[in-house]
Design an enzyme around this catalytic site. Structure first.
Site, short mmCIF file in Angstrom:
data_model
loop_
_atom_site.label_atom_id
_atom_site.label_comp_id
_atom_site.label_asym_id
_atom_site.label_seq_id
_atom_site.Cartn_x
_atom_site.Cartn_y
_atom_site.Cartn_z
N ASN A 10 0.88 -1.17 0.00
CA ASN A 10 0.00 0.00 0.00
C ASN A 10 0.92 1.22 0.00
OD1 ASN A 10 -1.90 1.95 0.40
ND2 ASN A 10 -2.73 1.09 2.29
N ARG A 87 -2.53 -2.24 -3.46
CA ARG A 87 -3.77 -1.53 -3.19
C ARG A 87 -3.78 -0.24 -4.01
NH1 ARG A 87 -6.04 0.91 2.52
NH2 ARG A 87 -8.02 1.53 1.65
N HIS A 176 -13.18 1.87 0.42
CA HIS A 176 -13.15 0.81 1.44
C HIS A 176 -13.74 -0.49 0.93
CE1 HIS A 176 -13.22 4.01 4.89
NE2 HIS A 176 -11.97 3.64 4.64
N ARG A 237 -12.39 14.30 8.79
CA ARG A 237 -13.23 14.69 7.65
C ARG A 237 -14.67 14.94 8.11
NH1 ARG A 237 -11.64 9.69 3.88
NH2 ARG A 237 -9.83 9.35 5.20
N GLU A 381 -7.77 -6.19 5.31
CA GLU A 381 -7.72 -5.82 3.88
C GLU A 381 -6.55 -6.49 3.18
OE1 GLU A 381 -8.31 -1.80 5.51
OE2 GLU A 381 -9.25 -1.35 3.58
#
Ligand code: ADP
Length: 400
Positions: A10, A87, A176, A237, A381
């Protein structure tokens, strides 16, 4: 034959998170992080079992960090990886699943960069560097957006003029995907169904947060949109605000786009509401100590999450259960309880003792009597990326 290994990468602009996963194993053989790449302070740390180590780097670029992995993999696994799984954040409409990376795939990732200007270019740096280091193995791209490509148009279209979609790709994509796919698959197994079966609501609650409605392994709707800012309240956020907020702030405060983007992405959410921190663990502590902002931030977070989940329920024909995952979903009994307190309308309720007693890091059911399942499932993940990479390669081998 020993079980195959997949190196999962990633890549950010100055960091690489990596994990070496072995087929069928729930723990990584090796995992770690290269940080501050591009600076003199570049470093590489990794974990094997319970042991943490630092490795030395001969240079401070992404390619140097990846080169340093070669001897580590040799020492700790004794065999090279069979694939490298990358990813990639934004696959736009090009990608509905995993793809073996070739020039065409790299061009498409580049073409989607305007949709994820911070992430896709960094992902490409990682792909190019890894292809230069791990030369003899296939490289596979797994897209955060791909799982949501099954959403119907009535879920992914904004009520904007058609050409913004057809000419400029302005639509809801969702993110996601790897996590929602993994936990809903695990949920069906936990519930005694065939893998992938069932009608689920999934809440991935980490620093970024999103909710998703999944029917028989297909995403039908999700809370994030064109960018990962839409939807739930997150660490820093804002999630949904009135879309006219930009114009309002520009007119009343004279703020430019960069200032407003910083506000919405980095200064809002739990941090902005509490005035304290984006970290849920610290907020829970502050709430217990009587901090008003922390209490409010957690209440807004949970109410907005419940509202999103109730809204997403309309995408499903029935509800088999709700899944909590991500650092907050897996660990915060308080967030689970407050969220469920708003979801009686879906027939959901919690067993308070099971909610509190669930051991950390463990999957389990915490619903009360007569409720659809309420499950806590640790996301993984990297495992999903490793398994999807191998599944794709197996399909290609069979069809060649
Ligand atoms: P990321 O999205 O960066 O992968 P994580 O999934 O690790 O993030 O989630 C980070 C969030 O999980 C933080 O807000 C952190 O405070 C929260 N968290 C971790 N452990 C706990 C805990 N025991 N109780 C409450 N919140 C927790």
């Amino acid at each position: 034959m020993t079980n195959r290994l997949v190196l999962v990468i990633n890549c950010g602009s100055s960091s690489i998170k990596f994990a070496l996963r072995q087929e069928g194993q729930s723990e990584a053989v090796l995992s770690g992080l290269a940080e501050r790449l591009g600076s003199p302070q570049a470093s590489l740390s990794f974990k094997s079992g319970e042991q943490s180590h630092q490795a030395s780097l001969h240079g401070n670029e992404h390619v140097d960090a990846l080169s340093a992995l070669l001897p580590l993999i040799e020492n700790h696994a004794g065999q090279p990886p069979s694939a490298v799984g990358h990813r990639v954040v934004h696959g736009g409409e090009h990608f509905t699943g995993a793809r073996v990376i070739d020039q065409e795939v790299m061009d498409a990732i580049e073409a989607n960069a305007p949709l994820a200007p911070l992430h896709n270019p960094a992902n490409l740096i990682g792909i190019r560097a890894a292809m230069g280091v791990f030369t003899d193995v296939p490289h596979v791209a797994i897209f955060d957006t791909a799982f949501h490509q099954s959403m119907p148009a009535h879920a992914y279209r904004y009520a904007l003029p058609d050409e913004l979609y057809t000419l400029h790709g302005v639509r809801r994509y969702g993110f996601h995907g790897t996590s929602h796919q993994y936990v809903t698959n695990q949920a069906s197994i936990l519930a005694g169904m065939n893998a992938g079966e069932g009608a689920w609501l999934s809440a991935h609650l980490g620093n970024g947060c999103s909710s998703c409605a999944v029917l028989n392994g297909r995403s039908l709707d999700t809370s994030m949109g064109l960018t990962p800012l839409e939807g739930l309240v997150m660490g820093t956020r804002s999630g949904d605000v009135d879309p006219n907020l930009h114009a309002h702030l520009a007119r009343t405060l004279g703020w430019d786009l960069e200032r407003i983007e910083r506000l919405l992405n980095r200064e809002s959410g739990l941090l902005g509401l509490s005035g304290l921190t984006n970290d849920m663990r610290q907020l829970e502590q502050a709430r217990a100590d009587g901090h008003h902002g922390a209490r409010l931030a957690i209440e807004v977070f949970c109410y907005r999450l419940a509202r999103s989940l109730a809204g997403l329920a309309v995408a499903l024909p029935r509800l088999d259960g709700l899944i909590f995952t991500g650092g907050i979903g897996e660990n915060s009994a308080l967030v689970r309880a407050l969220t469920l307190s708003h979801l009686g309308i879906l027939g959901l309720n919690l067993d308070p003792d099971r909610n509190i007693a669930l051991p950390r890091g463990q999957a389990g059911a915490i619903q009360g009597h007569g409720s659809p399942a309420v499950l806590v499932i640790p996301t993984d993940e990297e495992r999903q990326i490793a398994e999807e990479s191998l599944a794709l390669l197996d399909t290609q081998t069979r069809s060649s």
